[in-house]
Motif scaffolding. Structure first.
Motif, PDB file in Angstrom:
ATOM      1  N   ARG A 123       0.829  -1.203   0.000  1.00 23.91           N
ATOM      2  CA  ARG A 123       0.000   0.000   0.000  1.00 23.91           C
ATOM      3  C   ARG A 123       0.864   1.254   0.000  1.00 23.91           C
ATOM      4  NH1 ARG A 123      -3.164  -1.489   3.611  1.00 23.91           N
ATOM      5  NH2 ARG A 123      -2.263  -0.526   5.466  1.00 23.91           N
ATOM      6  N   THR A 124       1.946   1.240   0.785  1.00 26.18           N
ATOM      7  CA  THR A 124       2.852   2.387   0.836  1.00 26.18           C
ATOM      8  C   THR A 124       3.567   2.585  -0.495  1.00 26.18           C
ATOM      9  OG1 THR A 124       3.214   1.968   3.201  1.00 26.18           O
ATOM     10  CG2 THR A 124       4.759   3.431   2.104  1.00 26.18           C
ATOM     11  N   THR A 134       2.467   1.803  -3.403  1.00 24.82           N
ATOM     12  CA  THR A 134       1.480   2.358  -4.340  1.00 24.82           C
ATOM     13  C   THR A 134       1.355   3.860  -4.158  1.00 24.82           C
ATOM     14  OG1 THR A 134       0.247   0.270  -4.371  1.00 24.82           O
ATOM     15  CG2 THR A 134      -0.914   2.245  -5.104  1.00 24.82           C
ATOM     16  N   GLN A 135       1.288   4.313  -2.899  1.00 23.63           N
ATOM     17  CA  GLN A 135       1.184   5.734  -2.618  1.00 23.63           C
ATOM     18  C   GLN A 135       2.418   6.489  -3.114  1.00 23.63           C
ATOM     19  OE1 GLN A 135       0.617   5.788   1.610  1.00 23.63           O
ATOM     20  NE2 GLN A 135      -1.549   5.240   1.509  1.00 23.63           N
ATOM     21  N   ASP A 168       2.420   6.780  -6.890  1.00 23.40           N
ATOM     22  CA  ASP A 168       1.448   7.796  -7.314  1.00 23.40           C
ATOM     23  C   ASP A 168       2.037   9.196  -7.176  1.00 23.40           C
ATOM     24  OD1 ASP A 168      -0.369   5.825  -7.893  1.00 23.40           O
ATOM     25  OD2 ASP A 168      -1.493   6.030  -6.016  1.00 23.40           O
ATOM     26  N   ALA A 169       2.705   9.455  -6.037  1.00 21.48           N
ATOM     27  CA  ALA A 169       3.324  10.767  -5.820  1.00 21.48           C
ATOM     28  C   ALA A 169       4.438  11.014  -6.836  1.00 21.48           C
ATOM     29  CB  ALA A 169       3.861  10.852  -4.393  1.00 21.48           C
ATOM     30  N   LYS A 226       6.417  17.276  -4.869  1.00 22.24           N
ATOM     31  CA  LYS A 226       5.852  15.923  -4.954  1.00 22.24           C
ATOM     32  C   LYS A 226       6.905  14.862  -4.633  1.00 22.24           C
ATOM     33  CE  LYS A 226       1.562  16.704  -5.975  1.00 22.24           C
ATOM     34  NZ  LYS A 226       0.493  16.279  -5.035  1.00 22.24           N
ATOM     35  N   ALA A 259       6.994  12.212  -1.424  1.00 17.48           N
ATOM     36  CA  ALA A 259       7.234  10.769  -1.541  1.00 17.48           C
ATOM     37  C   ALA A 259       8.369  10.333  -0.615  1.00 17.48           C
ATOM     38  CB  ALA A 259       7.561  10.409  -2.994  1.00 17.48           C
ATOM     39  N   THR A 293       7.247  10.132   2.910  1.00 17.28           N
ATOM     40  CA  THR A 293       6.322   9.016   3.127  1.00 17.28           C
ATOM     41  C   THR A 293       7.066   7.685   3.180  1.00 17.28           C
ATOM     42  OG1 THR A 293       4.606  10.233   1.943  1.00 17.28           O
ATOM     43  CG2 THR A 293       4.229   7.890   2.276  1.00 17.28           C
TER      44      THR A 293
END
Length: 264
Positions: free
Chosen positions: A87-88, A90-91, A94-95, A114, A118, A121
């Motif tokens: 899940r991380t 994927t995030q 996306d960023a 951006k 990332a 995160t």
């Protein structure tokens, strides 16, 4: 005349004796059975009794159950962690993609934000090393476009710390070094690229282009250093009525070293 049949007393007595003996035998057998049963219960266990009363076996069953529960728990944790990592990732992707779109549109400052998001995160774990390296390299590209070459070098270096074999990061750092006239540093990065990609024509061409500039800069730096040393020497020798003009440096063409001679 009525005839009354009489039972023989002796016969009756014998029957009674036999009957009593049978009863006594039955009692003896019952007593023996009871004694055997008592002995068995006192000194021995049946199979069914042993299964429930053996403390070692009961503990083994408890340990086996606890081990299985532990294994199940670890498996559940591993599955949960894998899902979190996916899940991380994927995030982060996306960023990164949003940053790439902004870069393509010439919005370099926004793209930098951006990529920075990332990086904030992404945990510092093995699974995220690649994407962190890419984001640093992409930030270096943005800084190159903005003319912030020192920042581009810093971001490229961070990318290479995560992935030493990242040719694109080496190329971006070499470009930033070239812009700052760090020709020797740029050549060093380009040579590393050739080690990774021997057929990289662009890297070979750029090295040939930069080598004369690097040599010229070295000569210029040497002249500047000699000039500073000469100025310092004259200030000291002037107290004695002399200057460095009284000394002549002659270079040895074979070794490149210099010899000093004094002239009036």
């Amino acid at each position: 005349m009525v005839v009354i049949e009489q039972v023989s007393t002796s016969s009756s007595t014998e029957e009674n004796r036999d009957r009593k003996k049978v009863l006594e035998d039955d009692d003896d057998q019952s007593a023996v059975a009871r004694e055997v049963e008592a002995s068995a219960s006192d000194g021995f266990e049946t199979a069914s009794d042993g299964e429930h009363d053996d403390p070692d076996k009961a503990q083994e069953e408890v340990d086996a159950t606890a081990w299985q529960e532990h294994q199940d728990s670890q498996q559940e944790e591993a599955v949960s962690e894998d899902r979190l990592i996916q899940r991380t990732l994927t995030q982060l992707n996306d960023a990164k993609l949003e940053g790439n779109k902004l870069y393509g549109a010439g919005q370099y400052e926004e793209a930098l934000e951006k990529y920075e998001l990332a990086l904030h995160t992404a945990p510092e774990k093995t699974e995220f090393v690649e994407i962190r390296s890419i984001c640093h390299a992409n930030r270096a590209t943005c800084f190159l476009k903005l003319g912030k070459y020192e920042d581009a070098i810093k971001e490229s270096t961070k990318a290479l710390e995560l992935n030493p074999g990242y040719a694109k990061a080496l190329n971006r750092r070499a470009e930033a070094h070239e812009k700052l006239e760090h020709f020797d540093e740029a050549i060093a990065d380009l040579k590393k690229i050739l080690e990774l990609e021997p057929s990289n024509v662009q890297a070979s061409r750029t090295i040939r282009h930069l080598e004369p500039k690097a040599e010229l800069k070295r000569e210029k730096m040497k002249e500047e250093m000699i000039g500073k040393l000469k100025e310092m020497g004259n200030s000291l020798l002037g107290r004695f009525g002399m200057s460095l003009d009284n000394f002549k440096a002659v270079e040895d063409p074979n070794t490149g070293s210099y010899s000093i001679s004094f002239q009036q």
